[in-house]
Design a protein around this motif. Structure first.
Motif, short mmCIF file in Angstrom:
data_model
loop_
_atom_site.label_atom_id
_atom_site.label_comp_id
_atom_site.label_asym_id
_atom_site.label_seq_id
_atom_site.Cartn_x
_atom_site.Cartn_y
_atom_site.Cartn_z
N ASP A 178 92.29 54.62 40.89
CA ASP A 178 91.97 54.90 42.29
C ASP A 178 91.61 56.35 42.52
O ASP A 178 91.03 56.69 43.56
CB ASP A 178 93.14 54.49 43.18
N SER A 179 91.92 57.21 41.56
CA SER A 179 91.51 58.62 41.65
C SER A 179 90.19 58.88 40.93
O SER A 179 89.71 60.00 40.92
CB SER A 179 92.61 59.53 41.08
N GLY A 180 89.64 57.84 40.27
CA GLY A 180 88.28 57.95 39.76
C GLY A 180 88.08 57.93 38.27
O GLY A 180 86.95 58.10 37.81
N LEU A 181 89.11 57.71 37.44
CA LEU A 181 88.92 57.72 35.99
C LEU A 181 88.27 56.41 35.54
O LEU A 181 88.85 55.33 35.72
CB LEU A 181 90.26 57.91 35.28
N PRO A 182 87.07 56.47 34.94
CA PRO A 182 86.34 55.23 34.63
C PRO A 182 87.09 54.26 33.73
O PRO A 182 87.08 53.05 33.96
CB PRO A 182 85.06 55.74 33.96
N GLU A 183 87.73 54.75 32.65
CA GLU A 183 88.43 53.85 31.73
C GLU A 183 89.57 53.12 32.43
O GLU A 183 89.83 51.95 32.17
CB GLU A 183 88.96 54.63 30.52
N ALA A 184 90.27 53.83 33.32
CA ALA A 184 91.34 53.19 34.07
C ALA A 184 90.78 52.16 35.04
O ALA A 184 91.38 51.10 35.26
CB ALA A 184 92.16 54.24 34.82
#
Length: 295
Positions: A178-184
Protein backbone atom coordinates in the motif's frame (compact mmCIF):
# COMPACT_ATOMS: atom_id res chain seq x y z
CA UNK A 1 26.87 -20.32 4.60
CA UNK A 2 23.95 -20.51 2.21
CA UNK A 3 22.23 -17.44 0.84
CA UNK A 4 18.45 -17.84 0.90
CA UNK A 5 16.59 -16.73 -2.17
CA UNK A 6 12.94 -16.28 -1.36
CA UNK A 7 10.34 -17.03 -4.04
CA UNK A 8 9.46 -13.36 -4.35
CA UNK A 9 12.96 -11.85 -4.23
CA UNK A 10 12.66 -10.43 -7.73
CA UNK A 11 15.37 -8.95 -9.91
CA UNK A 12 15.41 -5.44 -11.39
CA UNK A 13 17.91 -2.69 -12.04
CA UNK A 14 19.24 -0.66 -9.13
CA UNK A 15 17.56 2.72 -9.07
CA UNK A 16 19.69 5.85 -8.62
CA UNK A 17 17.47 6.72 -5.69
CA UNK A 18 19.30 3.98 -3.85
CA UNK A 19 16.61 1.34 -3.33
CA UNK A 20 18.04 -2.08 -4.15
CA UNK A 21 15.73 -4.47 -6.00
CA UNK A 22 17.81 -7.61 -6.15
CA UNK A 23 16.61 -9.50 -3.11
CA UNK A 24 17.99 -9.62 0.40
CA UNK A 25 21.62 -9.51 -0.76
CA UNK A 26 21.20 -5.98 -2.17
CA UNK A 27 23.17 -3.08 -0.74
CA UNK A 28 21.16 0.10 -0.37
CA UNK A 29 23.32 2.43 -2.43
CA UNK A 30 23.98 6.13 -1.84
CA UNK A 31 21.27 8.50 -3.03
CA UNK A 32 21.30 12.09 -4.18
CA UNK A 33 20.39 14.45 -1.31
CA UNK A 34 19.03 11.61 0.85
CA UNK A 35 19.67 13.54 4.01
CA UNK A 36 17.98 11.63 6.82
CA UNK A 37 19.57 12.86 10.02
CA UNK A 38 21.68 15.50 8.26
CA UNK A 39 21.55 19.21 8.87
CA UNK A 40 20.93 21.67 6.05
CA UNK A 41 24.63 22.48 5.88
CA UNK A 42 25.40 18.81 5.30
CA UNK A 43 23.04 18.20 2.40
CA UNK A 44 25.26 19.69 -0.31
CA UNK A 45 28.40 17.71 0.64
CA UNK A 46 26.36 14.51 0.78
CA UNK A 47 24.90 15.22 -2.64
CA UNK A 48 28.35 15.99 -4.04
CA UNK A 49 29.71 12.75 -2.59
CA UNK A 50 26.80 10.76 -4.03
CA UNK A 51 27.37 12.31 -7.44
CA UNK A 52 31.06 11.41 -7.26
CA UNK A 53 30.12 7.85 -6.25
CA UNK A 54 27.75 7.46 -9.19
CA UNK A 55 30.45 8.76 -11.54
CA UNK A 56 32.89 6.17 -10.20
CA UNK A 57 35.07 8.75 -8.39
CA UNK A 58 35.22 6.78 -5.16
CA UNK A 59 38.21 8.63 -3.74
CA UNK A 60 36.38 11.96 -3.80
CA UNK A 61 33.26 10.34 -2.41
CA UNK A 62 35.25 8.75 0.42
CA UNK A 63 36.97 12.00 1.36
CA UNK A 64 33.68 13.91 1.50
CA UNK A 65 31.92 11.19 3.46
CA UNK A 66 34.80 10.86 5.92
CA UNK A 67 34.47 14.56 6.78
CA UNK A 68 30.74 14.18 7.34
CA UNK A 69 31.19 10.93 9.27
CA UNK A 70 33.52 12.75 11.67
CA UNK A 71 30.51 14.95 12.49
CA UNK A 72 28.41 11.80 13.07
CA UNK A 73 26.34 12.10 9.90
CA UNK A 74 24.58 8.69 9.63
CA UNK A 75 24.15 8.79 5.87
CA UNK A 76 27.85 9.42 5.32
CA UNK A 77 28.78 6.67 7.81
CA UNK A 78 26.51 4.22 5.98
CA UNK A 79 27.95 5.16 2.62
CA UNK A 80 31.50 4.63 3.85
CA UNK A 81 30.32 1.18 4.86
CA UNK A 82 29.27 0.54 1.27
CA UNK A 83 32.72 1.51 0.01
CA UNK A 84 34.38 -0.95 2.41
CA UNK A 85 31.87 -3.73 1.79
CA UNK A 86 32.34 -3.53 -1.98
CA UNK A 87 36.01 -2.50 -2.03
CA UNK A 88 35.31 0.71 -3.95
CA UNK A 89 38.28 3.08 -3.67
CA UNK A 90 39.44 1.23 -0.55
CA UNK A 91 40.59 -2.25 0.31
CA UNK A 92 37.54 -4.48 0.74
CA UNK A 93 36.84 -5.02 4.42
CA UNK A 94 33.47 -6.55 5.34
CA UNK A 95 34.20 -6.31 9.07
CA UNK A 96 34.83 -2.57 8.84
CA UNK A 97 31.68 -2.23 6.73
CA UNK A 98 29.73 -3.99 9.47
CA UNK A 99 31.07 -1.62 12.14
CA UNK A 100 30.17 1.42 10.04
CA UNK A 101 26.68 0.10 9.27
CA UNK A 102 26.16 -0.63 12.97
CA UNK A 103 27.21 2.89 13.91
CA UNK A 104 24.78 4.44 11.41
CA UNK A 105 22.04 1.94 12.27
CA UNK A 106 22.25 2.88 15.93
CA UNK A 107 21.71 6.49 14.84
CA UNK A 108 18.42 5.39 13.29
CA UNK A 109 19.41 5.51 9.60
CA UNK A 110 17.14 2.94 7.97
CA UNK A 111 19.33 2.28 4.91
CA UNK A 112 22.15 1.29 7.26
CA UNK A 113 19.79 -0.91 9.24
CA UNK A 114 18.90 -2.75 6.02
CA UNK A 115 22.54 -3.04 4.93
CA UNK A 116 23.49 -4.40 8.36
CA UNK A 117 20.60 -6.86 8.28
CA UNK A 118 21.75 -8.01 4.82
CA UNK A 119 25.21 -8.81 6.22
CA UNK A 120 23.73 -10.93 9.00
CA UNK A 121 21.28 -12.58 6.59
CA UNK A 122 24.09 -13.65 4.25
CA UNK A 123 26.88 -14.12 6.79
CA UNK A 124 29.06 -11.54 5.07
CA UNK A 125 31.78 -10.16 7.34
CA UNK A 126 29.88 -11.53 10.34
CA UNK A 127 28.58 -14.91 11.42
CA UNK A 128 25.26 -15.66 9.74
CA UNK A 129 22.56 -14.73 12.24
CA UNK A 130 18.98 -14.66 10.99
CA UNK A 131 17.67 -13.49 14.35
CA UNK A 132 19.94 -10.45 14.23
CA UNK A 133 18.98 -9.89 10.58
CA UNK A 134 15.30 -9.92 11.54
CA UNK A 135 15.98 -7.48 14.38
CA UNK A 136 17.50 -4.90 12.05
CA UNK A 137 14.94 -5.44 9.29
CA UNK A 138 12.30 -4.84 11.95
CA UNK A 139 13.92 -1.58 13.01
CA UNK A 140 14.06 -0.37 9.42
CA UNK A 141 10.55 -1.60 8.67
CA UNK A 142 9.16 0.32 11.62
CA UNK A 143 11.05 3.34 10.32
CA UNK A 144 9.12 3.11 7.05
CA UNK A 145 11.71 1.39 4.83
CA UNK A 146 9.57 -0.47 2.27
CA UNK A 147 12.14 -3.05 1.22
CA UNK A 148 12.80 -3.89 4.87
CA UNK A 149 9.07 -4.41 5.33
CA UNK A 150 9.08 -6.77 2.36
CA UNK A 151 12.12 -8.73 3.56
CA UNK A 152 10.66 -8.97 7.06
CA UNK A 153 7.38 -10.27 5.67
CA UNK A 154 9.32 -13.00 3.85
CA UNK A 155 11.13 -13.96 7.05
CA UNK A 156 7.85 -14.30 8.95
CA UNK A 157 6.36 -16.22 6.03
CA UNK A 158 9.19 -18.79 6.16
CA UNK A 159 10.06 -18.70 9.86
CA UNK A 160 13.62 -17.50 9.22
CA UNK A 161 15.08 -15.87 12.33
CA UNK A 162 11.58 -15.39 13.75
CA UNK A 163 8.68 -17.64 14.64
CA UNK A 164 6.63 -18.39 11.53
CA UNK A 165 3.67 -16.03 11.64
CA UNK A 166 1.63 -15.55 8.48
CA UNK A 167 -0.51 -12.80 10.01
CA UNK A 168 2.55 -10.70 10.77
CA UNK A 169 3.94 -11.47 7.32
CA UNK A 170 0.67 -10.32 5.79
CA UNK A 171 0.76 -7.10 7.80
CA UNK A 172 4.17 -6.18 6.41
CA UNK A 173 3.33 -7.27 2.85
CA UNK A 174 0.24 -5.07 2.87
CA UNK A 175 2.12 -2.16 4.43
CA UNK A 176 4.82 -2.31 1.74
CA UNK A 177 2.27 -2.85 -1.03
CA UNK A 178 0.00 0.00 0.00
CA UNK A 179 3.04 2.27 0.24
CA UNK A 180 4.02 1.43 -3.33
CA UNK A 181 6.57 -1.42 -3.42
CA UNK A 182 5.89 -3.35 -6.67
CA UNK A 183 6.99 -6.80 -5.47
CA UNK A 184 4.78 -6.50 -2.40
CA UNK A 185 1.89 -5.41 -4.63
CA UNK A 186 2.40 -8.62 -6.59
CA UNK A 187 2.29 -10.76 -3.45
CA UNK A 188 -0.86 -9.08 -2.13
CA UNK A 189 -2.48 -9.20 -5.57
CA UNK A 190 -1.69 -12.90 -5.89
CA UNK A 191 -3.15 -13.62 -2.46
CA UNK A 192 -6.35 -11.74 -3.30
CA UNK A 193 -6.67 -13.45 -6.68
CA UNK A 194 -6.14 -16.99 -5.37
CA UNK A 195 -7.47 -16.67 -1.82
CA UNK A 196 -4.14 -17.94 -0.51
CA UNK A 197 -3.40 -15.92 2.66
CA UNK A 198 -6.21 -13.40 2.19
CA UNK A 199 -9.95 -13.67 1.65
CA UNK A 200 -10.37 -14.09 -2.08
CA UNK A 201 -11.38 -10.89 -3.85
CA UNK A 202 -10.41 -11.17 -7.48
CA UNK A 203 -11.70 -7.74 -8.48
CA UNK A 204 -9.64 -6.13 -5.71
CA UNK A 205 -6.55 -8.06 -6.81
CA UNK A 206 -6.45 -6.44 -10.25
CA UNK A 207 -5.21 -2.94 -9.23
CA UNK A 208 -2.37 -4.51 -7.19
CA UNK A 209 -1.35 -6.78 -10.06
CA UNK A 210 -1.64 -4.00 -12.63
CA UNK A 211 0.60 -1.68 -10.60
CA UNK A 212 3.19 -4.42 -10.12
CA UNK A 213 3.01 -5.48 -13.78
CA UNK A 214 3.39 -1.90 -14.97
CA UNK A 215 6.47 -1.56 -12.73
CA UNK A 216 8.02 -4.57 -14.47
CA UNK A 217 7.39 -7.49 -12.09
CA UNK A 218 7.30 -10.45 -14.46
CA UNK A 219 5.32 -12.72 -12.14
CA UNK A 220 2.65 -10.04 -11.83
CA UNK A 221 2.52 -9.68 -15.62
CA UNK A 222 1.99 -13.42 -16.01
CA UNK A 223 -0.74 -13.50 -13.37
CA UNK A 224 -2.45 -10.43 -14.79
CA UNK A 225 -2.38 -12.02 -18.24
CA UNK A 226 -3.94 -15.15 -16.75
CA UNK A 227 -6.68 -13.04 -15.13
CA UNK A 228 -7.53 -11.35 -18.43
CA UNK A 229 -7.41 -14.68 -20.30
CA UNK A 230 -9.84 -16.37 -17.91
CA UNK A 231 -11.94 -13.38 -16.86
CA UNK A 232 -10.84 -13.50 -13.22
CA UNK A 233 -11.96 -10.34 -11.42
CA UNK A 234 -12.56 -8.64 -14.74
CA UNK A 235 -14.18 -9.27 -18.09
CA UNK A 236 -12.22 -11.57 -20.38
CA UNK A 237 -9.92 -9.51 -22.61
CA UNK A 238 -7.78 -11.56 -24.95
CA UNK A 239 -5.85 -8.55 -26.24
CA UNK A 240 -4.76 -7.53 -22.72
CA UNK A 241 -4.01 -11.16 -21.91
CA UNK A 242 -1.79 -11.45 -24.98
CA UNK A 243 0.10 -8.25 -24.16
CA UNK A 244 0.79 -9.04 -20.49
CA UNK A 245 1.69 -12.67 -21.08
CA UNK A 246 4.09 -11.67 -23.88
CA UNK A 247 5.74 -9.08 -21.64
CA UNK A 248 5.99 -11.61 -18.80
CA UNK A 249 7.79 -14.11 -21.02
CA UNK A 250 10.49 -11.53 -21.78
CA UNK A 251 11.91 -11.97 -18.28
CA UNK A 252 10.31 -14.92 -16.49
CA UNK A 253 13.01 -17.40 -15.45
CA UNK A 254 12.71 -21.00 -16.63
CA UNK A 255 10.33 -23.00 -14.51
CA UNK A 256 6.70 -23.78 -13.85
CA UNK A 257 5.52 -20.16 -14.01
CA UNK A 258 7.18 -19.65 -17.38
CA UNK A 259 5.68 -22.87 -18.77
CA UNK A 260 2.21 -21.92 -17.54
CA UNK A 261 2.47 -18.42 -19.05
CA UNK A 262 3.63 -19.87 -22.37
CA UNK A 263 0.76 -22.40 -22.49
CA UNK A 264 -1.78 -19.71 -21.59
CA UNK A 265 -0.41 -17.42 -24.30
CA UNK A 266 -0.71 -20.18 -26.90
CA UNK A 267 -4.30 -20.79 -25.81
CA UNK A 268 -5.09 -17.06 -26.02
CA UNK A 269 -3.58 -16.85 -29.50
CA UNK A 270 -5.73 -19.76 -30.67
CA UNK A 271 -8.88 -18.02 -29.42
CA UNK A 272 -8.11 -14.59 -30.92
CA UNK A 273 -9.47 -13.34 -34.20
CA UNK A 274 -7.07 -11.98 -36.81
CA UNK A 275 -8.14 -8.43 -35.96
CA UNK A 276 -7.56 -9.01 -32.24
CA UNK A 277 -4.12 -10.50 -32.93
CA UNK A 278 -3.16 -7.55 -35.12
CA UNK A 279 -4.39 -5.04 -32.53
CA UNK A 280 -2.52 -6.82 -29.72
CA UNK A 281 0.73 -6.86 -31.69
CA UNK A 282 0.40 -3.14 -32.49
CA UNK A 283 -0.18 -2.28 -28.82
CA UNK A 284 2.71 -4.52 -27.75
CA UNK A 285 5.02 -2.83 -30.27
CA UNK A 286 4.06 0.57 -28.85
CA UNK A 287 4.83 -0.59 -25.31
CA UNK A 288 8.19 -1.93 -26.48
CA UNK A 289 8.96 1.38 -28.22
CA UNK A 290 8.13 3.36 -25.08
CA UNK A 291 10.32 1.07 -22.98
CA UNK A 292 13.22 1.54 -25.39
CA UNK A 293 12.89 5.32 -25.17
CA UNK A 294 13.06 5.28 -21.38
CA UNK A 295 16.08 2.95 -21.12
Amino acid sequence: MTSRVYPWALSAALALAGLGLLGAQTVVLPAFAQSTGATASQVLPNEAASRAFNLGDYQTARQLWERLAAANDPEAINNLGILYQKGLGVEQDAEKAQMLYLRAANLGFTNAQVNLANLYFNGEGVKEDLTEAARWYTAAARGGHLRAQYYLAQMYDHGDGVKEDHNTALKWYVSAADSGLPEAKYVVGRMLLTGDGLKQDQAKSLPYLLDAATAGVSQARALLGQAYADGLGTEQNLIEAYIWLSLALDNLPPGQAQQKAFKTLRRVEADMSQDETAAAKRLLARKDARRSQTQ
